[in-house]
Design an enzyme around this catalytic site. Structure first.
Site, short mmCIF file in Angstrom:
data_model
loop_
_atom_site.label_atom_id
_atom_site.label_comp_id
_atom_site.label_asym_id
_atom_site.label_seq_id
_atom_site.Cartn_x
_atom_site.Cartn_y
_atom_site.Cartn_z
N CYS A 25 4.53 1.83 1.64
CA CYS A 25 3.17 1.72 2.21
C CYS A 25 3.14 0.64 3.30
O CYS A 25 3.41 -0.53 3.03
CB CYS A 25 2.19 1.38 1.09
N VAL A 65 -3.30 1.10 -2.90
CA VAL A 65 -2.53 -0.12 -2.66
C VAL A 65 -2.65 -0.43 -1.17
O VAL A 65 -2.84 0.50 -0.37
CB VAL A 65 -1.05 0.06 -3.05
N1 LIG Z 1 -7.29 0.85 4.68
C1 LIG Z 1 -6.47 0.60 3.52
C2 LIG Z 1 -5.44 1.69 3.46
C3 LIG Z 1 -4.52 1.61 2.27
C4 LIG Z 1 -3.83 2.94 2.02
O1 LIG Z 1 -4.03 3.92 2.74
N2 LIG Z 1 -2.97 2.94 1.03
C5 LIG Z 1 -2.32 4.17 0.63
C6 LIG Z 1 -0.81 4.00 0.59
S1 LIG Z 1 -0.12 3.68 2.17
C7 LIG Z 1 -2.78 4.53 -0.78
O2 LIG Z 1 -2.87 3.69 -1.64
N3 LIG Z 1 -3.06 5.79 -1.04
C8 LIG Z 1 -3.45 6.20 -2.35
C9 LIG Z 1 -3.77 7.61 -2.39
O3 LIG Z 1 -3.77 8.22 -1.33
O4 LIG Z 1 -4.05 8.12 -3.47
C10 LIG Z 1 -5.87 -0.79 3.61
O5 LIG Z 1 -5.87 -1.37 4.70
O6 LIG Z 1 -5.43 -1.34 2.62
#
Ligand SMILES: N[C@@H](CCC(=O)N[C@@H](CS)C(=O)NCC(=O)O)C(=O)O
Length: 208
Positions: free
Chosen positions: A19, A59
């Site tokens: 990530c 995360v």
């Molecule tokens: N805008 C958020 C984006 C975080 C994000 O997109 N995390 C993704 C992994 S890169 C995630 O946890 N996705 C969980 C999912 O899609 O279920 C930040 O800045 O922390």
């Protein structure tokens, strides 16, 4: 600097192996010399406690005693205020605001495209070209200062470096005309905090 390296703070980071937002936070933690626990989250099967801590079940999520934070920028700014040395944001309100604006632009202009490229169903050559052209067009800026628009390493570098590291995995090769940006990337990848921040999955990306 042993006393900094040994800083014991009861922090836990819920982090994804590849990530980029977690990567930004890991770089900040390494810059600050914090000891913290990592919980590696499989995004296809997130742990129950993450669901309870973060309504978005995403995360990075940082737990610092009673405090639970999510969103990379919120976490990074908190860390910079909680652990002021070395500072990663300017002190002056105007410069600070510009810094935040730039972080917003990096996320909006580049990470929006990068997120599409990280998703097999959304990655197209048009998106690849858009990100490549956008990075190429700003390349000369990286020649002016050792760090992104600054004489000091800052949060902006923490935000950009994970994206540059992922370019091969997105199928993007920058042209030779982007030399200033390529040189900047190498400087970032050589930095101790950057090396320390890498997970196994991220190390493998570079070899793809
Ligand atoms: N805008 C958020 C984006 C975080 C994000 O997109 N995390 C993704 C992994 S890169 C995630 O946890 N996705 C969980 C999912 O899609 O279920 C930040 O800045 O922390």
């Amino acid at each position: 600097m042993a006393q900094i390296a040994n800083r014991r703070l009861a922090m836990t980071l819920y982090s994804g192996d590849t990530c980029p937002y977690c990567h930004m936070v890991r770089i900040v933690l390494a810059e600050k010399g914090v000891n913290y626990d990592t919980i590696n989250v499989n995004l296809d099967d997130t742990p129950e406690d993450l669901k309870e801590l973060n309504p978005y079940n995403e995360v990075p999520t940082l737990v610092d005693r009673e405090l639970v934070l999510y969103n990379a920028r919120v976490i990074m700014e908190y860390l910079d205020e909680r652990l002021p040395h070395p500072p990663l944001m300017p002190v002056d309100p105007v410069f600070r605001a510009r810094h935040r604006l730039m972080l917003y632009r990096i996320e909006r202009d580049w990470y929006t495209l990068a997120n599409q490229l990280a998703d097999k169903n959304k990655a197209t050559d048009a998106v690849r070209k858009e990100l490549r052209d956008s990075l190429t067009s700003v390349s000369p800026i990286f020649e002016q200062k050792p760090f992104f628009m600054s004489d000091e390493f800052s949060m902006l570098d923490c935000a950009i470096a994970p994206l540059l590291w992922r370019l091969p995995s997105y199928g993007i090769e920058l042209p030779a005309t982007s030399k200033p940006l390529l040189n900047y990337a190498e400087r970032m990848f050589d930095r101790e905090s950057f090396k320390e921040s890498l997970t196994e999955g991220e190390r493998e990306m570079k070899e793809e």
